[in-house]
Design a protein around this motif. Structure first.
Motif, PDB file in Angstrom:
ATOM      1  N   ARG A 297      38.577  42.710  46.717  1.00 38.28           N
ATOM      2  CA  ARG A 297      38.263  43.994  47.374  1.00 38.28           C
ATOM      3  C   ARG A 297      38.891  45.128  46.574  1.00 38.28           C
ATOM      4  O   ARG A 297      39.755  44.892  45.711  1.00 38.28           O
ATOM      5  CB  ARG A 297      38.677  43.974  48.835  1.00 38.28           C
ATOM      6  N   THR A 301      45.541  54.143  47.623  1.00 41.55           N
ATOM      7  CA  THR A 301      46.517  54.683  48.568  1.00 41.55           C
ATOM      8  C   THR A 301      45.880  55.767  49.436  1.00 41.55           C
ATOM      9  O   THR A 301      46.169  55.870  50.625  1.00 41.55           O
ATOM     10  CB  THR A 301      47.704  55.286  47.779  1.00 41.55           C
ATOM     11  N   ASP A 379      37.975  56.297  39.433  1.00 46.55           N
ATOM     12  CA  ASP A 379      37.547  54.964  38.972  1.00 46.55           C
ATOM     13  C   ASP A 379      36.058  54.994  38.654  1.00 46.55           C
ATOM     14  O   ASP A 379      35.266  55.579  39.405  1.00 46.55           O
ATOM     15  CB  ASP A 379      37.790  53.905  40.065  1.00 46.55           C
ATOM     16  N   ARG A 393      39.185  53.228  34.540  1.00 46.74           N
ATOM     17  CA  ARG A 393      39.575  54.534  35.057  1.00 46.74           C
ATOM     18  C   ARG A 393      39.047  55.618  34.142  1.00 46.74           C
ATOM     19  O   ARG A 393      38.902  55.396  32.943  1.00 46.74           O
ATOM     20  CB  ARG A 393      41.106  54.664  35.081  1.00 46.74           C
TER      21      ARG A 393
HETATM   22  P1  AMP Z   1      47.021  52.771  44.234  1.00 51.24           P
HETATM   23  O1  AMP Z   1      46.846  54.225  44.042  1.00 51.24           O
HETATM   24  O2  AMP Z   1      48.324  52.253  43.778  1.00 51.24           O
HETATM   25  O3  AMP Z   1      46.697  52.488  45.607  1.00 51.24           O
HETATM   26  O4  AMP Z   1      45.962  52.058  43.318  1.00 51.24           O
HETATM   27  C1  AMP Z   1      44.589  52.261  43.514  1.00 51.24           C
HETATM   28  C2  AMP Z   1      43.873  51.873  42.288  1.00 51.24           C
HETATM   29  O5  AMP Z   1      43.950  50.466  42.093  1.00 51.24           O
HETATM   30  C3  AMP Z   1      42.404  52.160  42.332  1.00 51.24           C
HETATM   31  O6  AMP Z   1      42.118  53.516  42.057  1.00 51.24           O
HETATM   32  C4  AMP Z   1      41.873  51.215  41.270  1.00 51.24           C
HETATM   33  O7  AMP Z   1      42.030  51.785  39.996  1.00 51.24           O
HETATM   34  C5  AMP Z   1      42.817  50.029  41.391  1.00 51.24           C
HETATM   35  N1  AMP Z   1      42.229  48.902  42.119  1.00 51.24           N
HETATM   36  C6  AMP Z   1      42.422  48.517  43.392  1.00 51.24           C
HETATM   37  N2  AMP Z   1      41.718  47.396  43.657  1.00 51.24           N
HETATM   38  C7  AMP Z   1      41.064  47.068  42.533  1.00 51.24           C
HETATM   39  C8  AMP Z   1      40.182  46.023  42.157  1.00 51.24           C
HETATM   40  N3  AMP Z   1      39.853  45.041  42.998  1.00 51.24           N
HETATM   41  N4  AMP Z   1      39.679  46.024  40.899  1.00 51.24           N
HETATM   42  C9  AMP Z   1      40.012  46.992  40.021  1.00 51.24           C
HETATM   43  N5  AMP Z   1      40.851  47.996  40.309  1.00 51.24           N
HETATM   44  C10 AMP Z   1      41.377  48.039  41.547  1.00 51.24           C
END
Ligand code: AMP
Ligand code: MCA
Length: 493
Positions: A297, A301, A379, A393
């Protein structure tokens, strides 16, 4: 809508075990009562603490839950912080959002006194706060702010992401339904408790559904695997790095033990991977060793979970699935036009009740993050046969390592304070275990040298361990384009 009691469902199933931690097993009844005593203590003689920011540095335990939900019930904004933060990082977190009280275990107070004194923050233990009885707690409207988590971005310092009770509720409810949480579920929680993955996907979903959560202060593969063999858990949620570590762990056991552990995972009803891309070979190896088809999934944040593979139906390797109920997900091109055709990349943008409210005290960053009401994730993804596939990204300055989102600019800012470093560019390079590892390309002051081990030791006081560069490349100069800007992509090459 008003909520009488933030996190209302926790009081149900009175005699059922809510939490297992190093101090024992705790029923919903006891957990709920202790939360109320904490809320009463935080309130003191106030009727509502009116979104006061109360931070805490508490390892995974019943105390963590007492503090988190206790702050919510008193009308405050809960600010869970990383217990492994360096002092400079803590200084930023506490000062940037105006924290008034910090709750930490007594043994950690020594290293926090000076900082709290400097910032005028009251430093307390859980026991200091617990009241003897609980009278009336405030009624809160759903729009009230509830939580601040810090996230790294394309600015040098992490930003505080402010989320409301309404958004948290939406984030929880969509997962309860999509992944079929039930009162029968039992889940281990070893993920850090200052991020959505551990807090919402595991802890809050478990407590909302009346399930049992085993709270572990750190990842201990031996301990987890021995419980997996005896069918303690029905659910398992982790970042890809942890599945890589588990696969290695299984390969280091004798055949019978590896089989028993693999079978134990296979008997669970669901294994979920997220926070970073799950490599197809990890997906396939996990299936080979356990029989489990990982459910991958995607979340952030700022939004909680947004896209998920199916619980029933196809779970496709290398894809994150489809928008979760209640979340609207679109792809947009560089001209902000929706991408409707399959196989054409675009930026993921999202709408829904699950979205955060704002970056704390940063209207500029908040405004820049939204276009026409859509939250812009940064993303890039494509849709192929109806499923989203994340391609990467849009910013080279965001690194994902071990599931943590890191800002290259933040790490560069710290490294530039080293007396021997005159120029630095931080990049993430692909890594089989960590997804990406942090690499620092540095130009040194003339006549000086820098050994990796010395740099690592220097960094230990200054940043959390996962931000410390795992390699340094010493260069005479950094590559630049015609505009004089450092071209990080050539460093990656
Ligand atoms: P955070 O801000 O620490 O919550 O990280 C969120 C980021 O994690 C997202 O913008 C994505 O770049 C990455 N992310 C979360 N889940 C996935 C996934 N299953 N595959 C690839 N990237 C992910
Ligand atoms: C630690 N080490 C690393 C890294 N981290 N090396 C390279 N890259 C890294 N990122 C090194 C340490 O320096 C140390 O090496 C050794 O590994 C052991 O460190 P330790 O911290 O003990 O590692 P660990 O306990 O094995 O931790 C690995 C971990 C942890 C369990 C995978 O990183 C983790 O819990 N990650 C999950 C993060 C997470 O939950 N993210 C969710 C945010 P040496 O001994 O040589 O110094 S994202 C989110 O919430 C969104 C919404 C979402 O989608 O989920």
């Amino acid at each position: 809508m008003m909520i009488q009691n933030a996190f209302p469902k926790i009081a149900q199933n009175n005699k059922k075990i809510a939490i297992v931690d190093s101090t024992g097993a705790h029923t919903y009844h006891r957990v709920d009562a202790r939360i109320n005593l904490f809320a009463a203590g935080i309130l003191g003689n106030k009727r509502d603490i009116q979104e006061e920011r109360v931070a805490f540095l508490i390892p995974a335990s019943q105390d963590y839950v007492t503090v988190l939900i206790g702050i919510w019930r008193a009308g405050g904004i809960a600010v869970p912080l990383n217990i492994a933060s360096a002092e400079d990082e803590l200084h930023h977190y506490l000062s940037s959002i105006g924290v008034t009280r910090l709750i930490a275990n007594y043994e950690d107070h020594g290293k926090l006194y000076r900082l709290c004194g400097e910032l005028g923050i009251q430093l307390l233990t859980v026991d200091d706060v617990l009241a003897e009885r609980c009278n009336e707690l405030p009624s809160l409207c759903q729009e009230r702010s509830a939580l601040i988590l810090f996230t790294s971005g394309t600015t040098s310092k992490p930003k505080g992401v402010l989320t409301t009770h309404k958004a948290i509720r939406a984030q929880i409810l969509t997962l309860l339904d999509a992944w079929r949480w039930s009162v029968e579920d039992v889940i281990p929680l070893f993920l850090p408790l200052h991020h959505v993955h551990g807090i919402i996907n595991v802890l809050c979903c478990a407590l909302w559904s009346g399930a049992t959560v085993h709270m572990m202060p750190k990842l201990d593969l031996e301990n987890i695997c021995s419980k997996v063999i005896s069918d303690t858990f029905s659910l398992f949620m982790a970042v890809p790095t942890i599945y890589v570590k588990l696969i290695e762990h299984l390969e280091n056991q004798n055949i019978d033990l590896a089989q028993a552990i693999g079978d134990g995972f296979g008997r669970m009803r669901l294994n979920v991977s997220g926070s970073a891309a799950c490599p197809v070979n990890v997906f396939n190896q996990w299936k080979g060793k356990t029989g489990q088809i990982l459910l991958e999934r995607y979340g952030m944040t700022e939004v909680g979970m947004a896209i998920s593979n199916c619980y029933v139906g196809e779970r496709r390797a290398g894809f994150v699935g489809q928008a979760l109920p209640g979340v609207t997900v679109g792809l947009f091109d560089e001209n902000d036009m929706p991408v409707t055709a399959e196989k054409i990349p675009g930026e993921i943008r999202m709408k829904g009740d699950n979205l955060f409210k704002e970056y704390w005290n940063n209207p500029k960053a908040t405004q820049e993050a939204f276009k026409d009401g859509w939250f812009c994730s940064g993303d890039i993804a494509v849709i192929e046969d109806g499923y989203f596939r994340i391609m990467g990204r849009s910013s080279i300055d965001i690194i994902k390592s071990g599931g943590y989102k890191l800002s290259a600019l933040e790490i560069e800012g710290v490294l530039l304070t080293h007396e021997n470093i005159v120029e630095v560019a931080v990049i993430g390079l692909p890594d089989d275990t960590w997804g990406e590892v942090v690499v620092a390309c540095v130009c040194l002051r003339a006549g000086t040298q820098l050994e990796y081990v010395d740099l690592k030791n220097w960094c230990i006081d200054k940043m959390s361990s996962y931000k410390i560069p795992k390699r340094i490349k010493v260069l005479d100069s950094l590559p630049r384009n015609a505009m004089g800007k450092v071209t990080k992509s050539s460093l990656k090459g």
